[in-house]
Design a protein around this motif. Structure first.
Motif, PDB file in Angstrom:
ATOM      1  N   LEU A 199      45.954  47.901  15.894  1.00 16.03           N
ATOM      2  CA  LEU A 199      45.906  49.000  14.937  1.00 16.03           C
ATOM      3  C   LEU A 199      45.524  48.485  13.552  1.00 16.03           C
ATOM      4  CD1 LEU A 199      46.243  51.946  14.281  1.00 16.03           C
ATOM      5  CD2 LEU A 199      48.724  51.603  14.120  1.00 16.03           C
ATOM      6  N   LYS A 200      46.033  47.321  13.172  1.00 13.80           N
ATOM      7  CA  LYS A 200      45.647  46.724  11.888  1.00 13.80           C
ATOM      8  C   LYS A 200      44.137  46.484  11.845  1.00 13.80           C
ATOM      9  CE  LYS A 200      49.802  43.921  11.214  1.00 13.80           C
ATOM     10  NZ  LYS A 200      50.234  42.533  11.025  1.00 13.80           N
ATOM     11  N   LEU A 201      43.586  46.008  12.949  1.00 11.72           N
ATOM     12  CA  LEU A 201      42.136  45.758  13.017  1.00 11.72           C
ATOM     13  C   LEU A 201      41.346  47.050  12.835  1.00 11.72           C
ATOM     14  CD1 LEU A 201      41.853  43.139  15.915  1.00 11.72           C
ATOM     15  CD2 LEU A 201      41.108  42.808  13.542  1.00 11.72           C
ATOM     16  N   LYS A 202      41.841  48.147  13.382  1.00  8.89           N
ATOM     17  CA  LYS A 202      41.172  49.435  13.223  1.00  8.89           C
ATOM     18  C   LYS A 202      41.239  49.913  11.777  1.00  8.89           C
ATOM     19  CE  LYS A 202      41.909  51.234  17.922  1.00  8.89           C
ATOM     20  NZ  LYS A 202      42.576  52.293  18.724  1.00  8.89           N
ATOM     21  N   LEU A 203      42.360  49.625  11.132  1.00 10.25           N
ATOM     22  CA  LEU A 203      42.561  50.099   9.760  1.00 10.25           C
ATOM     23  C   LEU A 203      41.788  49.278   8.732  1.00 10.25           C
ATOM     24  CD1 LEU A 203      46.412  50.775   9.884  1.00 10.25           C
ATOM     25  CD2 LEU A 203      44.631  52.494   9.522  1.00 10.25           C
ATOM     26  N   ARG A 204      41.558  48.019   9.011  1.00 10.23           N
ATOM     27  CA  ARG A 204      40.966  47.140   8.005  1.00 10.23           C
ATOM     28  C   ARG A 204      39.630  47.650   7.448  1.00 10.23           C
ATOM     29  NH1 ARG A 204      40.561  40.503   7.985  1.00 10.23           N
ATOM     30  NH2 ARG A 204      38.983  40.336   6.349  1.00 10.23           N
ATOM     31  N   PRO A 205      38.662  48.091   8.280  1.00 13.41           N
ATOM     32  CA  PRO A 205      37.402  48.586   7.704  1.00 13.41           C
ATOM     33  C   PRO A 205      37.600  49.789   6.781  1.00 13.41           C
ATOM     34  CG  PRO A 205      37.157  48.164  10.049  1.00 13.41           C
ATOM     35  CD  PRO A 205      38.618  48.088   9.750  1.00 13.41           C
ATOM     36  N   ALA A 206      38.623  50.592   7.063  1.00 12.74           N
ATOM     37  CA  ALA A 206      38.899  51.770   6.237  1.00 12.74           C
ATOM     38  C   ALA A 206      39.615  51.391   4.950  1.00 12.74           C
ATOM     39  CB  ALA A 206      39.729  52.781   7.018  1.00 12.74           C
ATOM     40  N   CYS A 207      40.042  50.129   4.863  1.00 12.70           N
ATOM     41  CA  CYS A 207      40.734  49.618   3.661  1.00 12.70           C
ATOM     42  C   CYS A 207      39.864  48.568   2.976  1.00 12.70           C
ATOM     43  CB  CYS A 207      42.095  49.050   4.039  1.00 12.70           C
ATOM     44  SG  CYS A 207      43.244  50.260   4.718  1.00 12.70           S
ATOM     45  N   TRP A 208      38.584  48.858   2.878  1.00 13.43           N
ATOM     46  CA  TRP A 208      37.621  48.005   2.195  1.00 13.43           C
ATOM     47  C   TRP A 208      37.584  46.598   2.790  1.00 13.43           C
ATOM     48  CZ3 TRP A 208      38.368  49.223  -3.752  1.00 13.43           C
ATOM     49  CH2 TRP A 208      38.183  50.602  -3.949  1.00 13.43           C
ATOM     50  N   SER A 209      37.929  46.480   4.066  1.00 13.58           N
ATOM     51  CA  SER A 209      37.900  45.199   4.799  1.00 13.58           C
ATOM     52  C   SER A 209      38.732  44.106   4.121  1.00 13.58           C
ATOM     53  CB  SER A 209      36.453  44.724   4.996  1.00 13.58           C
ATOM     54  OG  SER A 209      35.750  45.618   5.834  1.00 13.58           O
ATOM     55  N   GLN A 210      39.811  44.517   3.476  1.00 13.71           N
ATOM     56  CA  GLN A 210      40.657  43.544   2.785  1.00 13.71           C
ATOM     57  C   GLN A 210      41.486  42.732   3.786  1.00 13.71           C
ATOM     58  OE1 GLN A 210      42.303  45.138  -1.163  1.00 13.71           O
ATOM     59  NE2 GLN A 210      41.686  47.015  -0.137  1.00 13.71           N
ATOM     60  N   ALA A 211      41.502  41.420   3.575  1.00 16.40           N
ATOM     61  CA  ALA A 211      42.133  40.493   4.513  1.00 16.40           C
ATOM     62  C   ALA A 211      43.628  40.730   4.664  1.00 16.40           C
ATOM     63  CB  ALA A 211      41.891  39.054   4.060  1.00 16.40           C
ATOM     64  N   GLN A 212      44.266  41.269   3.624  1.00 15.91           N
ATOM     65  CA  GLN A 212      45.717  41.473   3.680  1.00 15.91           C
ATOM     66  C   GLN A 212      46.125  42.385   4.838  1.00 15.91           C
ATOM     67  OE1 GLN A 212      43.708  41.935   0.964  1.00 15.91           O
ATOM     68  NE2 GLN A 212      44.890  41.861  -0.935  1.00 15.91           N
ATOM     69  N   ILE A 213      45.262  43.318   5.178  1.00 12.73           N
ATOM     70  CA  ILE A 213      45.594  44.314   6.205  1.00 12.73           C
ATOM     71  C   ILE A 213      45.876  43.651   7.553  1.00 12.73           C
ATOM     72  CG2 ILE A 213      44.779  46.352   7.474  1.00 12.73           C
ATOM     73  CD1 ILE A 213      45.417  46.877   4.515  1.00 12.73           C
ATOM     74  N   THR A 214      45.096  42.635   7.885  1.00  8.75           N
ATOM     75  CA  THR A 214      45.245  42.004   9.198  1.00  8.75           C
ATOM     76  C   THR A 214      46.024  40.699   9.176  1.00  8.75           C
ATOM     77  OG1 THR A 214      43.007  41.095   8.878  1.00  8.75           O
ATOM     78  CG2 THR A 214      43.221  43.052  10.272  1.00  8.75           C
ATOM     79  N   THR A 215      46.183  40.082   8.016  1.00  9.69           N
ATOM     80  CA  THR A 215      46.917  38.806   7.973  1.00  9.69           C
ATOM     81  C   THR A 215      48.401  38.992   7.665  1.00  9.69           C
ATOM     82  OG1 THR A 215      46.360  38.447   5.622  1.00  9.69           O
ATOM     83  CG2 THR A 215      44.874  37.498   7.281  1.00  9.69           C
ATOM     84  N   CYS A 216      48.792  40.182   7.222  1.00  7.09           N
ATOM     85  CA  CYS A 216      50.196  40.404   6.874  1.00  7.09           C
ATOM     86  C   CYS A 216      51.074  40.453   8.119  1.00  7.09           C
ATOM     87  CB  CYS A 216      50.346  41.695   6.068  1.00  7.09           C
ATOM     88  SG  CYS A 216      50.051  43.205   7.014  1.00  7.09           S
ATOM     89  N   SER A 217      52.363  40.297   7.886  1.00  6.32           N
ATOM     90  CA  SER A 217      53.343  40.430   8.968  1.00  6.32           C
ATOM     91  C   SER A 217      53.611  41.899   9.261  1.00  6.32           C
ATOM     92  CB  SER A 217      54.651  39.736   8.570  1.00  6.32           C
ATOM     93  OG  SER A 217      55.688  40.024   9.473  1.00  6.32           O
ATOM     94  N   HIS A 218      53.895  42.663   8.221  1.00  8.09           N
ATOM     95  CA  HIS A 218      54.187  44.092   8.352  1.00  8.09           C
ATOM     96  C   HIS A 218      53.341  44.869   7.345  1.00  8.09           C
ATOM     97  CE1 HIS A 218      57.666  42.383  10.366  1.00  8.09           C
ATOM     98  NE2 HIS A 218      58.080  43.576  10.726  1.00  8.09           N
ATOM     99  N   LEU A 219      52.664  45.881   7.821  1.00  6.30           N
ATOM    100  CA  LEU A 219      51.881  46.749   6.946  1.00  6.30           C
ATOM    101  C   LEU A 219      52.635  48.067   6.789  1.00  6.30           C
ATOM    102  CD1 LEU A 219      49.286  47.492   5.393  1.00  6.30           C
ATOM    103  CD2 LEU A 219      48.301  48.251   7.573  1.00  6.30           C
ATOM    104  N   VAL A 220      53.042  48.358   5.550  1.00  4.72           N
ATOM    105  CA  VAL A 220      53.770  49.595   5.285  1.00  4.72           C
ATOM    106  C   VAL A 220      52.818  50.611   4.655  1.00  4.72           C
ATOM    107  CG1 VAL A 220      55.643  50.677   3.989  1.00  4.72           C
ATOM    108  CG2 VAL A 220      55.977  48.423   5.027  1.00  4.72           C
ATOM    109  N   ILE A 221      52.671  51.723   5.334  1.00  2.28           N
ATOM    110  CA  ILE A 221      51.841  52.823   4.848  1.00  2.28           C
ATOM    111  C   ILE A 221      52.785  53.852   4.217  1.00  2.28           C
ATOM    112  CG2 ILE A 221      50.274  54.693   5.479  1.00  2.28           C
ATOM    113  CD1 ILE A 221      48.991  51.970   5.845  1.00  2.28           C
TER     114      ILE A 221
END
Length: 209
Positions: A58-80
Motif C-alpha cells: 500500500l505504501k508503494l501505491k501511495l508513493r507516486p501520489a505523494c510526489w514520489s517522496q522516499a519517506q512514504i516507503t522507507t518509514c516504519s509507520h505512515l500515519v494519514i
C-alpha cells in the motif's frame, strides 16, 4: 531513554529518508497516536481520524501520489491524518453527542448547540469551508504526535506534498465524511540530520506589556 521536551525539540527534524530495517514498537506507536488523540480541537469536536499504514504494498501505491517522496516507503509507520467533514455538521447529530459528554443540563446543551451553529454558519455552509476549518485543526494533532515521537527518539516528517484526490481514491476514503489533511511518516533516520536552522527568538517573539 526518553528525552526531555527541550531535548526533543532539538532532536526533531523533517527526516527525508528513514532506515527501512528499523521498526517502531507497538508500545511506541500507541504512545505517539495517543498524543494525537488527546490534542485540542475547536469546540471539542475532534474532527479527525488517523489511518496507520504499515502494509508495504500500500505504501508503494501511495508513493507516486505523494510526489514520489522516499519517506512514504522507507518509514516504519505512515500515519494519514483525515479531516472530518460530516461529523461537525449539526444535522449529523454528532456535535450534540460531543457536547453531551460534558454532562451539562439540557438548557446549557441547547445553548451551546445554538451558539455552535450560529457562530459557524459560514464555515458549515459548504464541505470545502468545513475542510478548511477542520484541516487546520489537524495540525494540532500532527504536531503533538511528532513531538511525542521525538521524546521517544523517533523521527518524523510532516508531508503536505501529495495529490489529495489520488491518495483518497487509493485509500477508498468516503469524501463526504473525511478529506486528506496531512501524511506523517514515522521511523528512524538513516543519516544524521543537518543542523536545525530557526529564526532568532527576538525575530519571532514580541512582548506587549
Amino acid at each position: 531513554m526518553e528525552k526531555t521536551f527541550e531535548e526533543s525539540l532539538g532532536f526533531r527534524h523533517a527526516c527525508k529518508v528513514f532506515d527501512d530495517e528499523k521498526k517502531i514498537s507497538d508500545e511506541d506507536i500507541k504512545y505517539i497516536l495517543e498524543a494525537g488523540r488527546r490534542s485540542p480541537s475547536s469546540f471539542g469536536m475532534e474532527a479527525w481520524k488517523f489511518l496507520v499504514i504499515t502494509n508495504e504494498e500500500l505504501k508503494l501505491k501511495l508513493r507516486p501520489a505523494c510526489w514520489s517522496q522516499a519517506q512514504i516507503t522507507t518509514c516504519s509507520h505512515l500515519v494519514i491524518i483525515l479531516a472530518g467533514i460530516e461529523s461537525v455538521k449539526p444535522e449529523s447529530g454528532i456535535p450534540k453527542k460531543r457536547f453531551a459528554r460534558r454532562n451539562m443540563p439540557q438548557e446549557s446543551l441547547d445553548f451551546y448547540l445554538k451558539l455552535y451553529a450560529e457562530h459557524l454558519a459560514d464555515t458549515l455552509s459548504s464541505d470545502e469551508n468545513i475542510y478548511a476549518w477542520t484541516a487546520k485543526q489537524t495540525a494540532f494533532a500532527g504536531a503533538n504526535m511528532m513531538s511525542a515521537a521525538a521524546v521517544r527518539g523517533i523521527d518524523s516528517c510532516p508531508i503536505e506534498g501529495f495529490d489529495r484526490d489520488q491518495v483518497e481514491d487509493i485509500l477508498n476514503i468516503d469524501k463526504s465524511k473525511f478529506r486528506l489533511s496531512m501524511a506523517i511518516p514515522f521511523g528512524y533516520r538513516l543519516n544524521e540530520q543537518s543542523s536545525q536552522v530557526r529564526l532568532d527568538f527576538d525575530e519571532v517573539v514580541e512582548f506587549i506589556n
